[in-house]
Design an enzyme around this catalytic site. Structure first.
Site, mmCIF file in Angstrom:
data_model
loop_
_atom_site.group_PDB
_atom_site.id
_atom_site.type_symbol
_atom_site.label_atom_id
_atom_site.label_comp_id
_atom_site.label_asym_id
_atom_site.label_seq_id
_atom_site.Cartn_x
_atom_site.Cartn_y
_atom_site.Cartn_z
ATOM 1 C CB CYS A 74 -110.570 -27.561 61.518
ATOM 2 S SG CYS A 74 -110.617 -26.257 60.154
ATOM 3 C CB CYS A 183 -117.344 -23.589 58.343
ATOM 4 S SG CYS A 183 -116.032 -22.571 59.519
HETATM 5 N N1 DGL Z 1 -113.489 -23.807 61.595
HETATM 6 C C1 DGL Z 1 -112.879 -24.100 60.384
HETATM 7 C C2 DGL Z 1 -113.620 -24.968 59.661
HETATM 8 O O1 DGL Z 1 -114.455 -25.692 60.151
HETATM 9 C C3 DGL Z 1 -112.461 -22.675 59.821
HETATM 10 C C4 DGL Z 1 -111.750 -22.577 58.635
HETATM 11 C C5 DGL Z 1 -110.990 -21.348 58.555
HETATM 12 O O2 DGL Z 1 -110.122 -21.074 59.368
HETATM 13 O O3 DGL Z 1 -110.994 -20.777 57.515
HETATM 14 O O4 DGL Z 1 -113.342 -25.259 58.361
#
Ligand code: DGL
Length: 259
Positions: A74, A183
């Site tokens: 993430c 993301c």
């Molecule tokens: N997969 C997360 C990232 O890479 C998502 C973030 C979120 O939950 O807003 O930032």
């Protein structure tokens, strides 16, 4: 050096499976434990303190399962919490950050776009990363609403298409030639994004680089799995089991757990 313990991964939800897929492809023998904290998604709108708190909670869950290394799958958790995780826990962490470097190095127009969460784009780590590329114009866009739609299984919805058009059109008009997906949820949007972007704009995400780095650290210091038993891949979620299962093409059982 060998080590038969599993690799742990966590994300605010299902998006980090895009990273898990790259790791599983490169290291098919390794056991993995994936934790989707979908109940608390999105992390991108939360404060740094909340993101650190949730990242520690996720880490402790994975440590209880004897993970040998943790991939913070993430960008938001990496850019806001990896420093604290590395200070607090002894285990090695691999983080994921927007791939600004390859985009900046290859851009001919000297203009690149980046789509990421508010938490990532406002972080100190991201700021320090961007600061190194003064000659490049970086067009930043917060992907408001995208993670929520993905978590609700609405990847191909009209609403998703409208949001992507809204976020990408100004970048196209600014003549970017690279779009960085900052993301781990966004690689699942690549088919829709490709329909919107002209062909001269390349899309970059960090999944492959994270997988290569994971392999390198396992080889150099942690140890690869020795036995050749088929790999065991566990997926835990505290919400939305069906959406997580769907994104894994219903190939793996999902363990629902309220953490
Ligand atoms: N997969 C997360 C990232 O890479 C998502 C973030 C979120 O939950 O807003 O930032």
């Amino acid at each position: 050096m060998t080590n038969n313990n599993p690799i742990g991964l966590f994300d605010s939800g299902i998006g980090g499976t895009s990273i898990w897929k790259e790791i599983h492809q490169l290291l098919p023998n390794e056991d993995t434990i994936y934790l989707a904290d979908s109940k608390n998604a999105p992390y991108g709108q939360k404060s740094k303190e909340e993101i650190i708190y949730l990242s520690c909670k996720n880490t402790e869950f994975l440590l209880e399962q004897n993970c040998k290394l943790i991939v913070v799958a993430c960008n938001t958790a990496t850019t806001n919490a990896i420093k604290e995780l590395r200070t607090k826990y002894k285990i090695p962490f691999i983080g994921i950050e927007p791939a600004i470097k390859p985009a900046a190095l290859h851009s001919k127009t000297q203009k690149i776009g980046i789509l990421a969460t508010k938490g990532t784009l406002n972080s100190e780590l991201f700021y320090k990363n961007v600061e190194q590329y003064q000659d490049i114009q970086i067009i930043e866009q917060i992907g408001y609403g995208l993670v929520e739609l993905i978590e609700n299984g609405q990847i191909n919805s009209i609403e998703m298409n409208q949001l992507l058009h809204k976020y990408l059109t100004p970048m196209i008009q600014s003549n970017i030639d690279y779009l960085v997906l900052g993301c781990s949820h966004y690689p699942y949007l690549i088919p829709q994004i490709k329909k919107i972007l002209p062909e001269n704009i390349s899309i970059i995400d960090s999944g492959e680089a994270v997988a290569k780095q994971t392999k390198k650290i396992l080889e150099e210091s942690v140890g690869l799995k020795e036995n050749t038993n088929p790999s065991k891949c566990l997926f835990y979620t505290n919400s939305n089991s069906d959406v997580l299962s769907g994104i894994l093409e219903n190939k793996y059982p999902i363990i629902a757990k309220d953490f």
